[in-house]
Design an enzyme around this catalytic site. Structure first.
Site, mmCIF file in Angstrom:
data_model
loop_
_atom_site.group_PDB
_atom_site.id
_atom_site.type_symbol
_atom_site.label_atom_id
_atom_site.label_comp_id
_atom_site.label_asym_id
_atom_site.label_seq_id
_atom_site.Cartn_x
_atom_site.Cartn_y
_atom_site.Cartn_z
ATOM 1 N N GLY A 123 14.651 23.369 62.746
ATOM 2 C CA GLY A 123 15.928 23.058 62.326
ATOM 3 C C GLY A 123 16.938 23.710 63.439
ATOM 4 O O GLY A 123 16.980 23.697 64.679
ATOM 5 N N THR B 156 10.686 32.859 61.779
ATOM 6 C CA THR B 156 11.415 33.191 61.074
ATOM 7 C C THR B 156 11.948 34.594 61.372
ATOM 8 O O THR B 156 13.125 34.933 61.316
ATOM 9 C CB THR B 156 10.923 33.113 59.621
ATOM 10 O OG1 THR B 156 10.704 31.911 59.355
ATOM 11 C CG2 THR B 156 12.330 33.163 58.608
ATOM 12 N N ASP C 274 -1.907 32.088 58.645
ATOM 13 C CA ASP C 274 -2.478 32.157 59.733
ATOM 14 C C ASP C 274 -2.917 33.686 60.016
ATOM 15 O O ASP C 274 -3.822 34.044 60.849
ATOM 16 C CB ASP C 274 -1.655 31.979 60.892
ATOM 17 C CG ASP C 274 -1.291 30.278 60.741
ATOM 18 O OD1 ASP C 274 -1.929 29.719 60.038
ATOM 19 O OD2 ASP C 274 -0.022 30.116 61.392
ATOM 20 N N ARG D 160 -27.276 16.020 57.419
ATOM 21 C CA ARG D 160 -26.120 15.923 58.121
ATOM 22 C C ARG D 160 -25.463 16.987 59.071
ATOM 23 O O ARG D 160 -25.719 18.170 58.610
ATOM 24 C CB ARG D 160 -24.775 15.185 57.353
ATOM 25 C CG ARG D 160 -24.954 13.662 57.261
ATOM 26 C CD ARG D 160 -24.056 13.148 56.377
ATOM 27 N NE ARG D 160 -24.114 11.744 56.269
ATOM 28 C CZ ARG D 160 -23.509 10.933 55.308
ATOM 29 N NH1 ARG D 160 -22.735 11.667 54.402
ATOM 30 N NH2 ARG D 160 -23.790 9.832 55.302
HETATM 31 O O1 F6P Z 1 1.660 28.423 60.231
HETATM 32 C C1 F6P Z 1 1.091 27.885 59.260
HETATM 33 C C2 F6P Z 1 0.580 26.528 59.511
HETATM 34 O O2 F6P Z 1 -0.105 25.830 58.326
HETATM 35 C C3 F6P Z 1 -0.287 26.510 60.789
HETATM 36 O O3 F6P Z 1 -1.506 27.153 60.391
HETATM 37 C C4 F6P Z 1 -0.285 24.952 60.983
HETATM 38 O O4 F6P Z 1 -0.576 24.921 62.584
HETATM 39 C C5 F6P Z 1 0.963 24.700 60.937
HETATM 40 O O5 F6P Z 1 1.540 25.716 60.021
HETATM 41 C C6 F6P Z 1 1.288 23.182 60.179
HETATM 42 O O6 F6P Z 1 2.594 23.191 60.226
HETATM 43 P P1 F6P Z 1 3.160 21.841 59.610
HETATM 44 O O7 F6P Z 1 3.531 21.982 57.992
HETATM 45 O O8 F6P Z 1 4.657 21.624 60.222
HETATM 46 O O9 F6P Z 1 2.300 20.631 59.492
#
Ligand code: F6P
Length: 374
Positions: free
Chosen positions: A77, A117, A139, A174
């Site tokens: 943003g 943030t 993460d 698989r």
């Molecule tokens: O940081 C959290 C996360 O879910 C990451 O694991 C991922 O790469 C990213 O945000 C995905 O972002 P968006 O919601 O913009 O697709």
């Protein structure tokens, strides 16, 4: 003592955000007699005509188990943008935000977010505005805290997916690939891979090679296991190559699972399928641990604010809630240590990370890798 504080959520949502918001409101109102204003849509909510909502103990009632964030969020943003896969901070409209906070009668902010943030929060702190950070991200890549809420729920979801893939992989003989999130770290892949009995775990911290993957699949075939389960972190990289992005602007990681899947099928002739778990890892109800951690961090953030610990983030270290400077929290990212105990344990129980060294060694020489690292 502050009379009225603002609360906002920024970055990608994470299970446990609502638990933290509820704890902040209950502590601020119940324990310290403050008023709470929710800022909607992250920092954008304090720009322009502003978007806010009054938060009371009644309005946060029942939100503890709810996924997402009742305040809404954004991961880019006016304050932060992504360029070439990296977050950059343009000239932030902090002056406008501070003027609006003054008009709204908000004397301090509690900001729930990840590295990006918290980086914005630090700019408010530098301008002298009282602000406290609460870490969240599935993460788990913030160095200043051992755990972030959202992470444990994401692992539960990825583990369940692996369990389900296991039975269909075994039924069809698989190779099954599960691509999980995690940005440039392999925490989700490593933890879920261990909990969900993956045979191969590919993480950004240990570049993989196809020779090692082939070797593992073939070794399993020889031992009578005609299926293989692979967890791939979205940021995993092949030796000498760059991460794979979903879009040409290198904003969103993704696609490495499909790439690995196609190559394995070509190399082995075995039917290979790829599942991208995506935002299922972020949506829905937090597990018990994330509800508890969100609640604890949220409540402690209010106490830290009252104690004058501004410009800090609350975090978890050695099982205790601590405060660390925001500058530390937003600059130091935490990667999986390649010679750490979890990687060693994974190797000890026969999981491969497909490091080039693994291709060169005989099957009974894996000990060398286990003791010498990646
Ligand atoms: O940081 C959290 C996360 O879910 C990451 O694991 C991922 O790469 C990213 O945000 C995905 O972002 P968006 O919601 O913009 O697709």
């Amino acid at each position: 003592m502050y009379k009225q504080i603002g609360i906002l959520t920024g970055g990608g949502d994470a299970p446990g955000l609502n638990a933290a918001i509820r704890a902040i409101v209950r502590t601020a109102i119940g324990e310290f007699g403050m008023k709470c204003i929710g800022i909607e849509g992250s920092f954008e909510g304090i720009l322009g005509s502003t978007h806010t909502v009054k938060l009371t103990t009644k309005s946060v009632s029942g939100i503890l188990p709810r996924g997402g964030t009742i305040l809404g969020t954004r991961n880019r943003g006016s304050f932060a943008q992504m360029v070439d896969g990296k977050t950059i901070y343009p000239v932030m409209p902090i002056g406008e935000a501070l003027a609006n906070l003054d008009i709204l009668g908000i004397e301090a902010l509690i900001v729930l977010g990840g590295e990006g943030t918290l980086g914005i929060a630090e700019q408010f702190h530098k301008r002298g505005f009282p602000i406290i950070g609460v870490p969240k991200t599935i993460d788990n890549d913030l160095a200043a805290t051992e755990l972030t809420f959202g992470f444990m729920t994401a692992i539960d979801i990825a583990t369940e997916a692996l369990d389900r893939l296991h039975t269909t992989a075994a039924s069809h003989d698989r190779v099954m690939i599960l691509e999980v999130m995690g940005r440039n770290t392999g925490w989700i892949a490593l933890h879920a891979g261990l909990a969900g009995s993956a045979d191969l775990i590919l993480i950004p911290e240990i570049p993989f090679c196809f020779e090692s993957i082939l070797k593992k699949v073939q070794a399993r075939e020889r031992s009578g296991s005609r299926f293989t389960n692979v967890v791939v972190a979205e940021g995993a990289v092949e030796v000498g190559k760059s991460p794979i992005y979903q879009d040409p602007d290198a904003i969103r990681l993704g696609g490495v699972g499909g790439y690995v899947s196609r190559r394995i099928q070509e190399m082995t002739g075995k039917e290979t399928r790829c599942v991208v778990l995506g935002h299922l890892q972020r949506g829905g109800s937090p597990n018990a641990f994330d509800r508890m951690l969100g609640t604890n961090l949220g409540s402690c953030a209010v106490r830290a604010l009252v104690n004058g610990e501004v410009g800090k983030m609350v975090g978890l270290q050695a099982g205790e809630i601590v405060t660390v400077p925001l500058s530390e929290a937003c600059t130091n990212l935490k990667s999986v240590p390649v010679d750490g105990q979890l990687v060693r344990t994974a190797r000890d129980i026969g999981i491969s990370f497909a490091a080039p060294k693994e291709a060169r060694l005989g099957e009974d020489s894996m000990y060398e890798i286990r003791t010498n690292g990646a």
